[in-house]
Design a protein around this motif. Structure first.
Motif, short mmCIF file in Angstrom:
data_model
loop_
_atom_site.label_atom_id
_atom_site.label_comp_id
_atom_site.label_asym_id
_atom_site.label_seq_id
_atom_site.Cartn_x
_atom_site.Cartn_y
_atom_site.Cartn_z
N GLU A 325 0.84 -1.20 0.00
CA GLU A 325 0.00 0.00 0.00
C GLU A 325 0.88 1.26 0.00
OE1 GLU A 325 -2.14 1.65 3.70
OE2 GLU A 325 -3.67 0.45 2.67
N GLU A 326 1.90 1.26 0.86
CA GLU A 326 2.81 2.42 0.95
C GLU A 326 3.49 2.67 -0.40
OE1 GLU A 326 6.40 3.87 3.89
OE2 GLU A 326 6.27 1.75 3.37
N VAL A 329 1.12 4.16 -3.07
CA VAL A 329 0.90 5.59 -2.84
C VAL A 329 2.09 6.38 -3.38
CG1 VAL A 329 0.69 7.39 -1.07
CG2 VAL A 329 -0.65 5.28 -0.88
N ASP A 335 -4.18 6.84 -3.62
CA ASP A 335 -4.06 8.02 -2.77
C ASP A 335 -4.79 7.75 -1.45
OD1 ASP A 335 -6.81 8.47 -3.19
OD2 ASP A 335 -6.41 9.80 -4.89
N LYS A 336 -4.73 8.71 -0.55
CA LYS A 336 -5.30 8.52 0.79
C LYS A 336 -6.81 8.30 0.74
CE LYS A 336 -1.66 11.08 3.20
NZ LYS A 336 -1.33 12.25 4.06
N THR A 337 -7.47 8.88 -0.26
CA THR A 337 -8.91 8.69 -0.38
C THR A 337 -9.23 7.25 -0.74
OG1 THR A 337 -9.20 10.98 -1.11
CG2 THR A 337 -10.99 9.46 -1.59
N ILE A 339 -7.55 4.68 0.06
CA ILE A 339 -7.32 3.86 1.26
C ILE A 339 -8.42 4.09 2.29
CG2 ILE A 339 -5.72 3.46 3.17
CD1 ILE A 339 -3.48 4.32 1.13
N LYS A 340 -8.85 5.33 2.44
CA LYS A 340 -9.90 5.63 3.41
C LYS A 340 -11.21 4.93 3.06
CE LYS A 340 -12.46 9.53 5.41
NZ LYS A 340 -12.64 11.02 5.39
#
Length: 430
Positions: A325-326, A329, A335-337, A339-340
């Motif tokens: 995952e890291e 990105v 992006d963070k969205t 993942i959220k």
């Protein structure tokens, strides 16, 4: 067989380990595989049942192994049944095991011809209270085709309905997963042959070559070094083909600027090697290909650090997912969205990395083992993270085979195969 004779002490130890875990006053029966028909008089080349091979070393059809550690007759505690050979068979099919050769191969002292099996089995069943039957309980098994083992079990249940039935699979999954030193030597031989093929291909590849031509170079290197051939159907996937996980057509031309994902391994003495490399057709990676390659390589190196005794495989795969995952990105693929909002049952990283990272390897490419138990020293695992980006016609997977060790990092059995970007490019251009 192309491979050199294996020390029979391996099979003697394997049988001892199995018998030590049998219940009192029980028999265990193991059958060879069938020779499977294609059509007319054509057949698929014979492949031995790996459990039968593991316990006996016998690598021919129509063979049966019986284990009865509590037999009143010491001669019947280990029995091998073989197809009786003769001059006619020797002329048409080649030499089969004689009783004397069978002992040298297996260490089993009592050998009968196959036509005596039913009579001897009656004697064993008269003493025994139960039997261990050998069914295929691998998590990925396809059991649609009836096997020689299946036919035996069906007939045995009809003939001996009053006996208790036990399963061989749980015992075999435990003992097969921890390798003997002789097994590790055989696996290293398979890995060394594979290394030679990878290096041959690195010198061979250039723009315009076809995937099947690469496959031909590999099998040439395998057979000239006593390999039985591919341990599994090879994947030679250039460009967008690398994003098809089980691409096996291997019929496309390799174009300048593309990367070729090559997933193949040699088989030696029935033991498998399994490696993957992703190499540039032109001999140099582009900047973007380097970014993705190094991301996969980072995940691979960090994952290998977790392959130690005591690790639980499900938890290991979760941690690998976090590593991936890291990297995704960093590559601006997630992006963070993403993942959220991800589905916990199918994390966002699986859009680009959708398979597992490690599996047992040994006599089978996806070898027997208990995935819910902690990793132990002496086990061998693959480590194979990957990133697949269809929109960029790019797939990178990197894979090696590793021996789990006590008190130190896992030993890479493929450390001689170029892996770092500079190593691959230097080897291709030297």
């Amino acid at each position: 067989m192309k491979y050199e004779r294996i020390d029979k002490r391996l099979f003697e130890r394997n049988r001892t380990k199995f018998m030590q875990q049998m219940k009192a006053n029980t028999v265990a029966i193991f059958n060879s595989n069938d020779i499977y028909p294609i059509s007319a008089d054509s057949t698929i080349p014979f492949e031995q049942n790996r459990d039968m091979f593991y316990l006996s070393g016998v690598d021919q059809e129509e063979s049966i192994l019986a284990l009865f550690p509590d037999a009143s007759n010491p001669k019947h505690r280990e029995i091998l049944f073989l197809k009786e050979t003769n001059d006619h068979i020797a002329v048409w099919e080649g030499e089969k095991l004689t009783k004397e050769a069978a002992f040298e191969t297996t260490g089993v002292k009592t050998v009968y011809w196959l036509q005596e099996f039913d009579t001897i089995l009656k004697q064993l069943m008269a003493e025994a209270e139960g039997i261990y039957i050998n069914t295929n309980e691998h998590l990925r098994a396809n059991t649609e085709t009836q096997t020689r083992e299946d036919r035996f079990i069906k007939q045995w249940k009809k003939d001996y309905p009053a006996h208790q039935v036990h399963k061989s699979a749980p015992i075999l999954h435990r003992i097969r997963s921890v390798k003997e030193d002789i097994e590790l030597d055989l696996m290293q031989k398979a890995c060394d042959i594979t290394e030679g093929a990878v290096k041959r291909v690195l010198k061979f590849v250039e723009p315009g070559v076809y995937e099947h031509e690469i496959e031909a170079e590999i099998i040439h290197e395998f057979i000239r070094n006593r390999s039985n051939g591919f341990a599994y159907t090879p994947i030679i996937a250039s460009g967008k083909n690398a994003c098809v996980l089980h691409y096996i057509e291997n019929n496309q031309q390799c174009q300048k600027g593309d990367v070729i994902l090559m997933d193949f391994g040699a088989k030696y003495a029935n033991y498998a090697a399994d490696q993957t490399r992703a190499i540039p057709v032109s001999g140099r990676y582009t900047d973007r290909q380097k970014e993705v390659y190094n991301a996969v390589l980072h995940v691979k190196k960090e994952s290998e650090k977790m392959l130690v005794p005591g690790t639980l495989i499900p938890e290991y795969h979760q941690e690998v997912g976090k590593l991936m995952e890291e990297q995704l990105v960093n590559l601006k693929l997630l992006d963070k969205t993403d993942i959220k909002n991800q589905n916990p049952d199918w994390p966002a990283y699986k859009k680009y990395f959708m398979h597992g990272t490690s599996h047992f390897i040994g006599l089978d490419t996806h070898d027997s083992g208990l995935y819910h138990k902690p990793i132990e020293a002496g086990m061998v695992f693959t480590c194979e993270p990957g990133i697949y980006i269809p929109e960029e016609n790019l797939g990178i997977r990197l894979e090696d085979d590793l021996i789990i060790q006590d008190g130190k990092p896992a030993k890479n059995m493929m450390s001689g195969i170029p892996l770092e970007i500079e190593e691959v490019e230097d080897y291709m251009n030297s």
